[in-house]
Design a protein around this motif. Structure first.
Motif, short mmCIF file in Angstrom:
data_model
loop_
_atom_site.label_atom_id
_atom_site.label_comp_id
_atom_site.label_asym_id
_atom_site.label_seq_id
_atom_site.Cartn_x
_atom_site.Cartn_y
_atom_site.Cartn_z
N TRP A 265 47.59 36.09 51.68
CA TRP A 265 47.25 36.53 50.24
C TRP A 265 46.09 35.68 49.77
O TRP A 265 45.53 36.40 48.87
CB TRP A 265 48.78 36.49 49.65
CG TRP A 265 49.62 37.62 50.25
CD1 TRP A 265 50.70 37.12 51.24
CD2 TRP A 265 49.64 39.09 50.01
NE1 TRP A 265 51.31 38.53 51.53
CE2 TRP A 265 50.80 39.31 50.84
CE3 TRP A 265 48.88 39.67 49.27
CZ2 TRP A 265 50.88 40.81 50.92
CZ3 TRP A 265 49.18 41.20 49.50
CH2 TRP A 265 50.44 41.66 50.11
N GLU A 266 46.02 34.41 49.96
CA GLU A 266 45.01 33.58 48.99
C GLU A 266 43.77 33.98 49.65
O GLU A 266 42.94 34.35 48.84
CB GLU A 266 45.55 32.15 49.68
CG GLU A 266 46.75 31.68 48.83
CD GLU A 266 46.57 31.46 47.47
OE1 GLU A 266 45.38 31.39 46.78
OE2 GLU A 266 47.73 31.02 46.67
N GLU A 267 43.69 34.21 51.14
CA GLU A 267 42.40 34.49 51.68
C GLU A 267 41.78 35.92 51.26
O GLU A 267 40.50 35.99 51.09
CB GLU A 267 42.54 34.55 53.24
CG GLU A 267 42.91 33.20 53.82
CD GLU A 267 43.05 33.45 55.21
OE1 GLU A 267 43.07 34.49 55.83
OE2 GLU A 267 43.42 32.51 55.85
N ILE A 268 42.50 36.90 50.70
CA ILE A 268 41.93 37.91 50.58
C ILE A 268 42.00 38.47 49.14
O ILE A 268 41.61 39.22 48.49
CB ILE A 268 42.95 39.40 51.14
CG1 ILE A 268 44.13 39.23 50.62
CG2 ILE A 268 43.17 39.24 52.50
CD1 ILE A 268 45.20 40.67 51.02
N GLY A 269 42.28 37.47 48.15
CA GLY A 269 42.05 37.23 46.84
C GLY A 269 43.35 37.85 46.04
O GLY A 269 42.95 38.22 44.97
N LEU A 270 44.37 37.74 46.81
CA LEU A 270 45.62 38.20 46.01
C LEU A 270 46.59 37.03 45.96
O LEU A 270 47.92 37.21 45.82
CB LEU A 270 46.29 39.39 46.83
CG LEU A 270 45.15 40.62 46.49
CD1 LEU A 270 46.26 41.67 47.50
CD2 LEU A 270 45.10 41.00 45.36
N GLY A 271 46.08 35.70 45.71
CA GLY A 271 46.86 34.52 45.78
C GLY A 271 48.01 34.71 44.64
O GLY A 271 49.05 33.98 44.61
N ASP A 272 47.61 35.41 43.68
CA ASP A 272 48.71 35.36 42.40
C ASP A 272 49.90 36.11 42.83
O ASP A 272 50.94 36.00 42.08
CB ASP A 272 48.01 36.13 41.23
CG ASP A 272 47.11 37.28 41.49
OD1 ASP A 272 46.75 37.37 42.82
OD2 ASP A 272 46.77 37.83 40.67
N LEU A 273 49.99 36.83 43.80
CA LEU A 273 50.91 37.56 44.08
C LEU A 273 52.28 36.70 44.94
O LEU A 273 53.25 36.95 44.97
CB LEU A 273 50.77 38.67 45.21
CG LEU A 273 50.06 39.86 44.44
CD1 LEU A 273 49.96 40.94 45.55
CD2 LEU A 273 50.85 40.56 43.40
N VAL A 274 51.80 35.44 45.30
CA VAL A 274 52.56 34.44 45.86
C VAL A 274 53.59 33.85 44.71
O VAL A 274 54.52 33.32 45.08
CB VAL A 274 51.61 33.37 46.76
CG1 VAL A 274 52.69 32.15 47.29
CG2 VAL A 274 51.01 33.96 47.77
#
Length: 618
Positions: A265-274
Motif C-alpha cells: 500500500w505504501e509503494e502504490i501511494g495509498l499508505g494512508d489506508l494503513v
C-alpha cells in the motif's frame, strides 16, 4: 453491425426488448438507465407451515434479488427489484441507498410469496458484485463520480476507469501480485482506490470506510464492519493464508486483519489506508458464514420486514455464492469412491454465467497460474485454495451483438409475438438453417465466421485489459439469418475462451474434468451444449434455478449454527439437476478443434497488429 448502444442491464435479453431499447439511455448519457422489469416474482409454496427457512440476498449488476429456502435447499419464493445504474464511457456507478431500498422490496415480496413470517427466517446471507462502496463516518454516501452526485457512491465491478493506475501498480512487481495471477485487473479495488485519490481528492478525504458491496450490505444489516475473506482476498490483495496456522473455519470468530501487506500500500501511494490498523479497508476479517455482530439490527429488521437478531453470515462475492450453491450438486453416478470429499471437489470447475462469466476451481494446495487470479485461501470454500478465471463480458456481449444488428428490432418483435426469448428464436432459426442447408451439425454453420470475444478486454488467461474483440467473416448480408450466425459464432467464441481457461489451469496443476454451471445464460440450451462440445466435459446444472441466492442463504444457515461448516451445509442443501454431455460425434470435435485454433490465432494476430501500429506511430 450498425449503431452503438450501451450494454443491457439485465441478462439475458428479455421479451420486451424493443421497448427496452427505446427507453434505454445511450452509453454516454449522464442520466441513469434502469432495467425494464420493475419486479420479478416466483413462488413454490401453496400452504403455510411452521418451519425454519434461510434467506439469501444477491445484488447483481441490474437488480437486487431475494430468495427463501427450506432446510432441504428448496426454493420457496423469490423476488427481484431493479437498481439504478449510471454509465459514461469507462465509468459505471451505482447508489448504495438505492440498492438497499431495492433489497428491502425484494425481501418483503419474497417472504410474502413463500408465505414465510419474519420469525421463521433463521439465518440471512448477502452476496453482491465486487463493486467498491464509499461511505463517511456516519455511513452516508460519498461520491465517486466526476458528476459530484453524492448518490453515486459505488464504482461498479465492470468499471474500467483505472486501467492506467492498474498498469502503474503492476509495474512495481509487488510480491502480493503473485496471488492475483501476476497482475491486478482494473476491476480490482486498489487501482480504483488510487484513481479516486488522484482524481477526487475531496471525496478521498471524506471517506471513512471503503468496502466491497457485499461487505457493506452485511455492515448495513448488522452494524459490524468485519470483512469477508472472500472479498478482501479476491479483490483487495489481502493475504488470507496469513491465518492458516492460527485459525480455521470452526474458530468462527473475527480475526485481526494480519494479512495486509503494508509495504504494498505504501509503494502504490495509498499508505494512508494503513493508518488506524487499516480501519478504512478492514481491521478484522472472517470466514464466509461467520455470524456478524448481534445479528440483524432493529432498524434493518424493520426495513426488511424481518425480526431483529436473525443471524447474518459474513458475505460472499456473488459469483462465489453461486459456487457455494452448486459445488456439491453432483449426481451420485459422478462420485469417486476412492477419493475423499475434499479431493473430489478439486476436479470440478464452476461457471457462473451472467453479464460476465466467472470460472472457479478449488484445490488443497496453492497453485500459481499466470494470468488467472489466485490462489486465494478460503475465499469460497473455507480452508481450500481458490483459482478464479473469468470473462468480463459474456451475457453482455451476446446482448451487444444482437442489439446492435439492424435486424434486431424485427427479431425482438417476432420473439415477443411468439412469447419466447430472443435467444430461443435465434436457436430456432439456426435449427431451420441447419436443415435447409443440410449441414451435418448445427455448429458447422459458422465455418466462415470467427469471433474473439474480448470486447471488454481479456481477464483470463491472457490478462490483457487492452485486448479487443474481433469478428472475422462479415458480409453485407443484414438478414436475421446472418444475425443468427453472428450470435452462434459469438457464443462459440465465449466457449472457446472457457476452453482456453480450463486447458491453462490443467496445464498448471489442476485436474478439471467436470463443469458445474449456473446463472442466467444456462437457461439457453444452445449456450450450454456448445460449451460441453467445445470443452469436452459434461456440464451439470443444479436442481434449483437460483444457486447464487442459495449460496447466500447457506451463509445464513451456517451463521445460525444449523451446520458445523460451510461444506456440510453445501452437501445438505446442494442438489443436482440436468447433465449435458458433449457430442460423441468425432466430426464435431474435429470441427471445434479447428475453430479453436483460429480463435487462438486471432489474438496473436491482434498483438502483431498492435506492435506494427505502435512502431508506425513511434
Amino acid at each position: 453491425m450498425s449503431g452503438k448502444r450501451s450494454w443491457s442491464d439485465s441478462t439475458p435479453l428479455l421479451r420486451q426488448q424493443q421497448q427496452q431499447q427505446q427507453n434505454r439511455s445511450p452509453s454516454n448519457s449522464s442520466y441513469p438507465s434502469y432495467p425494464s422489469i420493475s419486479l420479478e416474482m416466483t413462488s413454490a409454496v401453496s400452504t403455510t407451515t411452521a418451519r425454519s427457512v434461510f434467506l439469501g440476498v444477491d445484488v447483481g449488476t441490474g437488480s437486487a434479488r431475494a430468495g427463501v429456502f427450506d432446510e432441504n435447499g428448496k426454493l420457496l419464493g423469490s423476488s427481484s427489484s431493479p437498481i439504478q445504474i449510471w454509465k459514461a464511457s469507462d465509468c459505471i456507478e451505482q447508489s448504495s441507498t438505492d440498492i438497499w431500498h431495492a433489497i428491502s422490496a425484494a425481501v418483503k415480496t419474497a417472504c410474502s410469496l413463500a408465505e414465510v413470517s419474519g420469525d421463521e427466517v433463521k439465518g440471512l446471507g448477502f452476496a453482491a458484485t465486487c463493486s467498491l462502496v464509499a461511505v463517511d463516518a456516519d455511513g452516508s454516501p460519498v461520491t465517486v463520480s466526476w458528476s459530484g452526485d453524492s448518490r453515486r457512491n459505488i464504482i461498479v465491478w465492470m468499471d474500467h476507469r483505472a486501467v492506467e493506475q492498474a498498469e502503474r501498480i503492476n509495474s512495481r512487481n509487488s510480491p502480493v501480485l503473485q496471488y492475483c495471477g501476476g497482475a491486478l485487473s482494473p476491476e480490482m479495488q486498489p487501482p480504483k482506490l488510487l484513481w479516486v485519490k488522484e482524481n477526487l481528492p475531496e471525496s478521498w478525504s471524506m471517506v471513512f470506510r471503503w468496502m466491497d458491496l457485499s461487505d457493506w450490505l452485511s455492515y448495513r444489516a448488522t452494524g459490524d464492519d468485519t470483512r469477508s475473506l472472500c472479498t478482501t482476498v479476491c479483490k483487495w490483495t489481502y493475504l488470507g493464508h496469513a491465518h492458516m496456522q492460527q485459525n480455521n473455519e470452526k474458530d468462527s470468530r473475527d480475526m485481526e486483519a494480519c494479512g495486509w501487506d503494508d509495504d504494498f500500500w505504501e509503494e502504490i501511494g495509498l499508505g494512508d489506508l494503513v493508518d488506524g490498523h487499516h480501519a478504512k479497508i478492514g481491521r478484522s476479517v472472517a470466514f464466509p458464514g461467520h455470524p456478524l455482530g448481534s445479528g440483524l439490527t432493529s432498524a434493518a429488521a424493520k426495513e426488511l420486514g424481518l425480526v431483529a437478531g436473525i443471524p447474518v453470515g459474513t458475505s460472499l462475492i456473488d459469483a462465489h455464492a453461486g459456487g457455494v450453491g452448486v459445488l456439491e450438486s453432483v449426481p451420485l453416478s459422478y462420485s469417486r469412491p476412492k477419493e475423499s470429499d475434499k479431493e473430489a471437489l478439486c476436479h470440478r470447475m464452476i461457471l457462473v454465467c451472467g453479464t460476465s462469466t466467472c470460472h472457479m476451481v478449488v484445490s488443497q494446495n496453492k497453485l500459481f497460474i499466470p494470468g488467472v487470479w489466485g490462489p486465494f485461501w478460503s475465499a469460497m470454500v473455507p480452508e481450500h485454495w481458490l483459482t478464479e478465471g473469468g470473462q468480463s463480458a459474456t451475457g453482455a456481449l451476446l446482448d451487444y451483438i444482437i442489439e446492435n444488428h439492424v435486424a434486431s428490432p424485427h427479431l425482438a418483435n417476432r420473439a415477443a409475438s411468439q412469447r419466447i426469448s430472443v435467444f430461443e428464436l435465434l436457436n430456432k432459426i439456426l435449427e431451420t438453417m441447419m436443415l435447409d442447408l443440410k449441414r451435418p451439425f448445427l455448429a458447422s454453420l459458422t465455418e466462415d465466421i470467427h469471433v474473439l470475444p474480448d470486447f471488454h478486454g481479456n481477464r483470463s488467461p491472457i490478462a490483457d485489459p487492452k485486448a479487443k474483440g474481433i469478428i472475422c467473416g462479415l458480409t453485407l448480408d443484414a438478414s436475421e439469418k446472418q444475425l443468427a450466425l453472428q450470435y452462434l459464432a459469438t457464443l462459440q467464441g465465449i466457449a472457446y475462451g472457457t476452453r482456453h481457461i480450463v486447458e491453462h489451469c490443467n496445464a498448471h496443476g489442476h485436474t478439471i474434468d467436470t463443469i458445474l454451471a449456473c446463472g442466467g445464460l444456462v437457461k439457453n440450451s444452445l449456450f450450454i451444449q456448445e460449451h460441453a462440445d467445445i470443452i469436452g466435459c459434461p456440464i451439470i446444472l443444479p436442481r434449483e434455478s437460483e444457486p447464487v441466492l442459495l449460496g447466500a442463504a447457506i451463509l445464513g444457515a451456517v451463521a445460525a449454527r444449523q451446520y458445523s461448516s460451510m461444506h456440510d451445509a453445501m452437501k445438505a442443501l446442494n442438489a443436482s439437476g440436468q447433465v449435458i454431455h458433449p457430442s460423441k460425434d468425432p466430426k464435431v470435435k474435429k470441427y471445434h478443434d479447428a475453430k479453436y485454433r483460429i480463435f487462438r490465432e486471432l489474438y496473436e494476430q491482434q498483438l502483431a497488429h498492435r506492435l506494427l501500429m505502435a512502431q508506425a506511430l513511434a
